[in-house]
Scaffold this active site. Structure first.
Site, PDB file in Angstrom:
ATOM      1  N   PHE A   2     -41.661 -18.453 -85.721  1.00 20.19           N
ATOM      2  CA  PHE A   2     -43.020 -18.477 -86.251  1.00 20.19           C
ATOM      3  C   PHE A   2     -43.636 -17.089 -86.122  1.00 20.19           C
ATOM      4  O   PHE A   2     -43.050 -16.202 -85.503  1.00 20.19           O
ATOM      5  CB  PHE A   2     -43.857 -19.513 -85.493  1.00 20.19           C
ATOM      6  CG  PHE A   2     -43.229 -20.881 -85.451  1.00 20.19           C
ATOM      7  CD1 PHE A   2     -43.428 -21.783 -86.472  1.00 20.19           C
ATOM      8  CD2 PHE A   2     -42.406 -21.254 -84.391  1.00 20.19           C
ATOM      9  CE1 PHE A   2     -42.824 -23.032 -86.450  1.00 20.19           C
ATOM     10  CE2 PHE A   2     -41.803 -22.496 -84.350  1.00 20.19           C
ATOM     11  CZ  PHE A   2     -42.004 -23.393 -85.387  1.00 20.19           C
ATOM     12  N   CYS A  54     -42.675 -25.671 -80.701  1.00 18.67           N
ATOM     13  CA  CYS A  54     -41.815 -25.978 -81.847  1.00 18.67           C
ATOM     14  C   CYS A  54     -41.373 -27.435 -81.763  1.00 18.67           C
ATOM     15  O   CYS A  54     -40.633 -27.825 -80.857  1.00 18.67           O
ATOM     16  CB  CYS A  54     -40.596 -25.058 -81.828  1.00 18.67           C
ATOM     17  SG  CYS A  54     -39.429 -25.368 -83.174  1.00 18.67           S
ATOM     18  N   THR A  56     -40.045 -31.086 -84.051  1.00 20.76           N
ATOM     19  CA  THR A  56     -39.316 -31.519 -85.239  1.00 20.76           C
ATOM     20  C   THR A  56     -40.012 -32.707 -85.906  1.00 20.76           C
ATOM     21  O   THR A  56     -40.332 -33.694 -85.237  1.00 20.76           O
ATOM     22  CB  THR A  56     -37.877 -31.919 -84.866  1.00 20.76           C
ATOM     23  OG1 THR A  56     -37.226 -30.798 -84.262  1.00 20.76           O
ATOM     24  CG2 THR A  56     -37.099 -32.361 -86.098  1.00 20.76           C
ATOM     25  N   ALA A  72     -39.997 -34.156 -75.985  1.00 24.46           N
ATOM     26  CA  ALA A  72     -39.029 -34.335 -74.907  1.00 24.46           C
ATOM     27  C   ALA A  72     -39.687 -34.166 -73.533  1.00 24.46           C
ATOM     28  O   ALA A  72     -40.720 -33.493 -73.417  1.00 24.46           O
ATOM     29  CB  ALA A  72     -37.892 -33.317 -75.061  1.00 24.46           C
ATOM     30  N   HIS A 110     -41.197 -21.681 -78.086  1.00 23.86           N
ATOM     31  CA  HIS A 110     -40.646 -22.127 -76.804  1.00 23.86           C
ATOM     32  C   HIS A 110     -41.628 -21.736 -75.705  1.00 23.86           C
ATOM     33  O   HIS A 110     -41.582 -20.604 -75.188  1.00 23.86           O
ATOM     34  CB  HIS A 110     -39.273 -21.490 -76.556  1.00 23.86           C
ATOM     35  CG  HIS A 110     -38.277 -21.809 -77.612  1.00 23.86           C
ATOM     36  ND1 HIS A 110     -37.120 -21.082 -77.800  1.00 23.86           N
ATOM     37  CD2 HIS A 110     -38.266 -22.780 -78.578  1.00 23.86           C
ATOM     38  CE1 HIS A 110     -36.433 -21.587 -78.807  1.00 23.86           C
ATOM     39  NE2 HIS A 110     -37.118 -22.616 -79.297  1.00 23.86           N
ATOM     40  N   THR A 156     -53.635 -10.204 -78.945  1.00 22.61           N
ATOM     41  CA  THR A 156     -53.381  -8.963 -78.226  1.00 22.61           C
ATOM     42  C   THR A 156     -54.018  -9.023 -76.845  1.00 22.61           C
ATOM     43  O   THR A 156     -55.191  -9.377 -76.712  1.00 22.61           O
ATOM     44  CB  THR A 156     -53.953  -7.756 -78.999  1.00 22.61           C
ATOM     45  OG1 THR A 156     -53.360  -7.715 -80.298  1.00 22.61           O
ATOM     46  CG2 THR A 156     -53.660  -6.457 -78.269  1.00 22.61           C
TER      47      THR A 156
END
Length: 236
Positions: A2, A54, A56, A72, A110, A156
């Site tokens: 991403f 991330c 699914t 999960a 992640h 930033t």
């Protein structure tokens, strides 16, 4: 992968702790709605960054205005997705394609850890946020003027305090209506993904040093032996 440039803000429609349906997988599932604009080209099995995580896509509704994801146990431990409730707002970004401009930075989705908002102070038309990491060791990868992903938003870093594991960012006026961070108050949590570059550099240095230390003929080993020999000679 991403970019950290949030495309849309969605709304949690349902959070199921144990979803026994085929799309739920027998674990936690989250259904997110109000997001038809970004689902036009999304298919089952595609990845969508949800507050920086991330996930699914496992199911759509018939009109393709909402989607479901499974979460999960490891993801629940690392992130604050377990705190989401019906009505929660979430940042959404589709995985990049080859023709996307990288306006933010490389974000994996992640999440490393979470952080708590310790201070929120207006600064002109911007807002200055200060955060404290739950897992203090990740402050080593945060540097002033470096990149960081907060709830999936590429930002930033404006200040870092390595002693307290705190850091700050400035959220400009334009971004305040595009992401969920302004909706959060002090003591709220956010998902943190540090810049991957620092972790890669650290790992490469560690591997290289170990290889040289374990090789008696390496330049590093010879240098250490030379220094030790010199010090021993000085003590005689």
């Amino acid at each position: 992968m991403f970019t950290g440039l949030i495309e849309h803000i969605g709304t949690v429609l349902e959070y199921i702790p144990i979803d026994s349906t085929s799309s739920g997988g027998g674990g936690v599932s989250i259904t997110i709605g109000d997001c038809a604009p970004i689902l036009v080209d999304v298919h089952l099995g595609d990845s969508i960054s949800t507050n920086g995580v991330c996930l699914t896509v496992t199911e759509f509704d018939q009109e393709k205005t909402q989607f479901k994801v499974g979460v999960a146990p490891e993801t629940l431990r690392r992130t604050d997705l377990g705190d989401l409730v019906k009505g929660s707002k979430v940042n959404l970004e589709r995985a990049v394609t080859s023709d996307v401009r990288l306006g933010g930075h490389v974000v994996q989705g992640h999440v490393d850890t979470i952080a708590t908002i310790t201070k929120r102070v207006p600064d002109g038309n911007a807002i200055n946020f200060t955060f404290e990491l739950r897992d203090k060791q990740y402050i080593s990868y945060i540097v002033e003027k470096g990149f960081i992903a907060i709830d999936g938003t590429s930002l930033t870093v404006t200040h870092v305090d390595h002693q307290t594991a705190q850091f700050s960012i400035m959220l400009i006026s334009y971004s305040q209506s595009k992401v969920v961070l302004p909706l959060k108050q002090e003591s709220s949590t956010v998902n943190i993904e540090v810049d991957l570059t620092g972790k890669l550099i650290e790992k490469q240095i560690e591997v290289n040093l170990n290889a040289q230390i374990n090789n008696k003929d390496s330049a590093l080993t010879r240098l250490i032996e030379s220094i030790v020999e010199k010090k021993l000679q000085e003590l005689k």
